[in-house]
Design a protein around this motif. Structure first.
Motif, PDB file in Angstrom:
ATOM      1  N   GLY A 119     -12.128  10.579  -3.332  1.00  0.00           N
ATOM      2  CA  GLY A 119     -11.081  10.644  -2.168  1.00  0.00           C
ATOM      3  C   GLY A 119     -11.417   9.645  -1.296  1.00  0.00           C
ATOM      4  O   GLY A 119     -10.428   9.348  -0.278  1.00  0.00           O
ATOM      5  N   LEU A 120     -12.474   8.867  -1.034  1.00  0.00           N
ATOM      6  CA  LEU A 120     -12.678   7.810  -0.319  1.00  0.00           C
ATOM      7  C   LEU A 120     -12.523   6.418  -0.787  1.00  0.00           C
ATOM      8  O   LEU A 120     -13.207   5.473  -0.119  1.00  0.00           O
ATOM      9  N   GLU A 121     -12.039   6.462  -1.979  1.00  0.00           N
ATOM     10  CA  GLU A 121     -11.917   4.811  -2.603  1.00  0.00           C
ATOM     11  C   GLU A 121     -11.178   3.990  -1.925  1.00  0.00           C
ATOM     12  O   GLU A 121     -11.675   2.759  -1.900  1.00  0.00           O
ATOM     13  N   PHE A 122     -10.146   4.552  -1.131  1.00  0.00           N
ATOM     14  CA  PHE A 122      -9.455   3.332  -0.554  1.00  0.00           C
ATOM     15  C   PHE A 122      -9.990   2.590   0.706  1.00  0.00           C
ATOM     16  O   PHE A 122      -9.526   1.707   0.952  1.00  0.00           O
ATOM     17  N   LEU A 123     -11.197   3.312   1.079  1.00  0.00           N
ATOM     18  CA  LEU A 123     -12.039   2.702   2.146  1.00  0.00           C
ATOM     19  C   LEU A 123     -12.525   1.275   1.544  1.00  0.00           C
ATOM     20  O   LEU A 123     -13.027   0.259   2.410  1.00  0.00           O
ATOM     21  N   ARG A 124     -12.676   1.167   0.080  1.00  0.00           N
ATOM     22  CA  ARG A 124     -13.056  -0.160  -0.363  1.00  0.00           C
ATOM     23  C   ARG A 124     -12.061  -1.224   0.146  1.00  0.00           C
ATOM     24  O   ARG A 124     -12.281  -2.237  -0.055  1.00  0.00           O
ATOM     25  N   GLY A 131     -15.894   2.279  13.060  1.00  0.00           N
ATOM     26  CA  GLY A 131     -15.319   2.311  14.218  1.00  0.00           C
ATOM     27  C   GLY A 131     -13.979   1.963  14.459  1.00  0.00           C
ATOM     28  O   GLY A 131     -13.001   2.726  14.787  1.00  0.00           O
ATOM     29  N   GLY A 132     -13.758   0.778  14.063  1.00  0.00           N
ATOM     30  CA  GLY A 132     -12.392   0.276  14.053  1.00  0.00           C
ATOM     31  C   GLY A 132     -11.460   0.980  13.107  1.00  0.00           C
ATOM     32  O   GLY A 132      -9.969   1.288  13.566  1.00  0.00           O
ATOM     33  N   ALA A 133     -11.800   1.467  11.983  1.00  0.00           N
ATOM     34  CA  ALA A 133     -10.780   2.203  11.088  1.00  0.00           C
ATOM     35  C   ALA A 133     -10.499   3.236  11.765  1.00  0.00           C
ATOM     36  O   ALA A 133      -9.214   3.758  11.643  1.00  0.00           O
ATOM     37  N   VAL A 134     -11.613   4.234  12.381  1.00  0.00           N
ATOM     38  CA  VAL A 134     -11.215   5.445  13.079  1.00  0.00           C
ATOM     39  C   VAL A 134     -10.220   5.223  14.062  1.00  0.00           C
ATOM     40  O   VAL A 134      -9.134   6.033  14.488  1.00  0.00           O
ATOM     41  N   ARG A 135     -10.522   4.323  14.991  1.00  0.00           N
ATOM     42  CA  ARG A 135      -9.752   4.054  16.216  1.00  0.00           C
ATOM     43  C   ARG A 135      -8.222   3.704  15.752  1.00  0.00           C
ATOM     44  O   ARG A 135      -7.301   4.041  16.452  1.00  0.00           O
ATOM     45  N   MET A 136      -7.981   2.976  14.707  1.00  0.00           N
ATOM     46  CA  MET A 136      -6.407   2.369  14.496  1.00  0.00           C
ATOM     47  C   MET A 136      -6.236   3.354  12.913  1.00  0.00           C
ATOM     48  O   MET A 136      -4.943   2.942  12.863  1.00  0.00           O
ATOM     49  N   ASN A 137      -6.786   4.307  12.625  1.00  0.00           N
ATOM     50  CA  ASN A 137      -6.144   5.227  11.773  1.00  0.00           C
ATOM     51  C   ASN A 137      -5.874   4.326  10.419  1.00  0.00           C
ATOM     52  O   ASN A 137      -4.752   4.075  10.103  1.00  0.00           O
ATOM     53  N   TYR A 141      -3.561   1.612   0.290  1.00  0.00           N
ATOM     54  CA  TYR A 141      -3.448   2.113  -1.283  1.00  0.00           C
ATOM     55  C   TYR A 141      -2.930   3.568  -1.108  1.00  0.00           C
ATOM     56  O   TYR A 141      -3.535   4.469  -1.749  1.00  0.00           O
ATOM     57  N   GLY A 142      -2.002   3.972   0.023  1.00  0.00           N
ATOM     58  CA  GLY A 142      -1.481   5.260   0.060  1.00  0.00           C
ATOM     59  C   GLY A 142      -2.361   6.304   0.622  1.00  0.00           C
ATOM     60  O   GLY A 142      -2.051   7.433   0.868  1.00  0.00           O
ATOM     61  N   ARG A 143      -3.384   5.916   1.350  1.00  0.00           N
ATOM     62  CA  ARG A 143      -4.277   7.005   2.231  1.00  0.00           C
ATOM     63  C   ARG A 143      -4.759   6.353   3.352  1.00  0.00           C
ATOM     64  O   ARG A 143      -4.954   5.139   3.588  1.00  0.00           O
ATOM     65  N   GLU A 144      -4.868   7.175   4.328  1.00  0.00           N
ATOM     66  CA  GLU A 144      -5.213   6.964   5.931  1.00  0.00           C
ATOM     67  C   GLU A 144      -6.406   7.388   6.169  1.00  0.00           C
ATOM     68  O   GLU A 144      -6.777   8.788   5.658  1.00  0.00           O
ATOM     69  N   VAL A 145      -7.189   6.831   7.167  1.00  0.00           N
ATOM     70  CA  VAL A 145      -8.444   7.732   7.721  1.00  0.00           C
ATOM     71  C   VAL A 145      -8.331   9.174   7.896  1.00  0.00           C
ATOM     72  O   VAL A 145      -9.007  10.189   7.669  1.00  0.00           O
ATOM     73  N   LYS A 146      -6.913   9.490   8.452  1.00  0.00           N
ATOM     74  CA  LYS A 146      -6.526  10.763   9.157  1.00  0.00           C
ATOM     75  C   LYS A 146      -6.894  11.832   7.872  1.00  0.00           C
ATOM     76  O   LYS A 146      -6.675  13.060   7.987  1.00  0.00           O
ATOM     77  N   ASP A 147      -6.627  11.305   6.481  1.00  0.00           N
ATOM     78  CA  ASP A 147      -6.787  12.054   5.436  1.00  0.00           C
ATOM     79  C   ASP A 147      -7.789  12.779   4.889  1.00  0.00           C
ATOM     80  O   ASP A 147      -8.061  13.409   4.075  1.00  0.00           O
ATOM     81  N   VAL A 148      -9.099  12.006   5.521  1.00  0.00           N
ATOM     82  CA  VAL A 148     -10.412  12.232   5.002  1.00  0.00           C
ATOM     83  C   VAL A 148     -11.538  12.526   6.313  1.00  0.00           C
ATOM     84  O   VAL A 148     -12.562  12.891   5.956  1.00  0.00           O
ATOM     85  N   LEU A 149     -10.981  12.352   7.471  1.00  0.00           N
ATOM     86  CA  LEU A 149     -11.827  12.319   8.674  1.00  0.00           C
ATOM     87  C   LEU A 149     -11.832  13.901   8.867  1.00  0.00           C
ATOM     88  O   LEU A 149     -10.915  14.722   8.982  1.00  0.00           O
TER      89      LEU A 149
END
Length: 301
Positions: A119-124, A131-137, A141-149
């Motif tokens: 489920g975290l593959e998109f972070l690749r 920090g930046g990913a969390v701040r800007m969501n 590839y179809g997923r966002e930080v909000k989907d896994v945080l």
């Protein structure tokens, strides 16, 4: 002259560099220096520093600058860059992954793969820090930080440290309610049980797709504009005849129109001016006003 020209910084266990270079690590390799570039030792050091820093001094957190234009006049006040001590990634029970704010997306995805957490593959596909990913969501590839945080640890401008659950972050498309001057120092992600080989294959697919479609080996800043509802920014830019468009040594990528490039000697002003020209041409052609996704900070030269 800024409010912090005569500033004596609070005591810091980490490092503080007056006039610290940002262009040396920002992806575009352009822009002026930080008035002060601060690297705290740990969360306690950062919290103590911010608590004692005068309120009128602006604080700007920066990760690796993969989605950032630093203007040529530099950044007033304090720029906080988290060092490697904030980059730890650990696996926790329940298919959870805890990552420091300075950890890279690929590091988080790889740790999850090795632990059989899917489920975290998109972070690749996100070339920035946690920090930046969390701040800007951040998303790909179809997923966002909000989907896994699950939650994020934030040190606020006044030096207080809080753990914010997902719903407090107020996520929308490429936006969160993390306040100005706050620093995301840690995040907890949750995936699902998976097979490491299958997870690895998906990460490899994402890497190959990025390599084929994006100018990864250029001086760039990632996706320049947000996708308007029902549209792809790159297609609107292409339809407006902007593929390959140049302002000085800044160019719209011919490989992917939603990427701007520094061909070697571009200034930040040229890159930003090029982006504004793209917005104008797309508006004239389609009546759609593109919104910047790249963050633009600092003062003009």
């Amino acid at each position: 002259m800024t409010a912090s020209d005569q500033l004596t910084l609070p005591q810091l266990e980490g490092s503080a560099e007056r006039g610290g270079s940002l262009a040396s690590f920002i992806w575009f390799r352009t822009g002026g220096p930080a008035e002060w570039l601060v690297r705290p030792k740990d969360e306690a050091d950062l919290a103590r520093f911010l608590a004692e820093l005068p309120n009128e001094v602006p604080v700007t957190p920066i990760g690796v600058g993969s989605n950032l234009i630093v203007r040529d006049g530099g950044v007033d006040g304090v720029v906080v860059r988290l060092p490697k001590s904030f980059a730890d990634v650990t696996i926790e029970p329940g298919n959870k992954v805890r990552a420091g704010g300075a950890a890279m997306g690929i590091t988080v995805a790889s740790a999850a793969r090795d632990a059989g957490v899917a489920g975290l593959e998109f972070l690749r596909g996100i070339p920035g820090t946690v920090g930046g990913a969390v701040r800007m969501n951040a998303g790909a590839y179809g997923r966002e930080v909000k989907d896994v945080l699950v939650e994020a640890r934030v040190v606020l401008r006044d030096g207080s440290a809080e753990t914010w659950p997902l719903d407090k972050l107020g996520y929308t498309y490429r936006h969160s309610d993390v306040p100005e001057g706050a620093v995301v120092v840690e995040a907890l992600f949750k995936g699902t049980p998976g097979d490491s080989a299958t997870i690895g294959a998906e990460m490899d697919r994402i890497a190959a797709e990025r390599e084929a479609s994006q100018p990864l080996r250029s001086r760039t800043g990632g996706s320049t504009f947000k996708n308007p509802p029902g549209h792809k920014a790159w297609a609107l830019i292409d339809s407006a005849g902007c593929r390959g468009l140049r302002v000085g040594d800044a160019q719209v990528s011919e490989k992917h129109c939603n990427f701007l490039l520094n061909l070697g000697n571009a200034t930040s002003a040229e890159i930003e001016d090029l982006g504004e020209e793209v917005r104008r041409r797309v508006m004239d052609k389609t009546n759609i006003l593109l919104e910047w996704e790249i963050q633009r900070i600092g003062s003009y030269d």
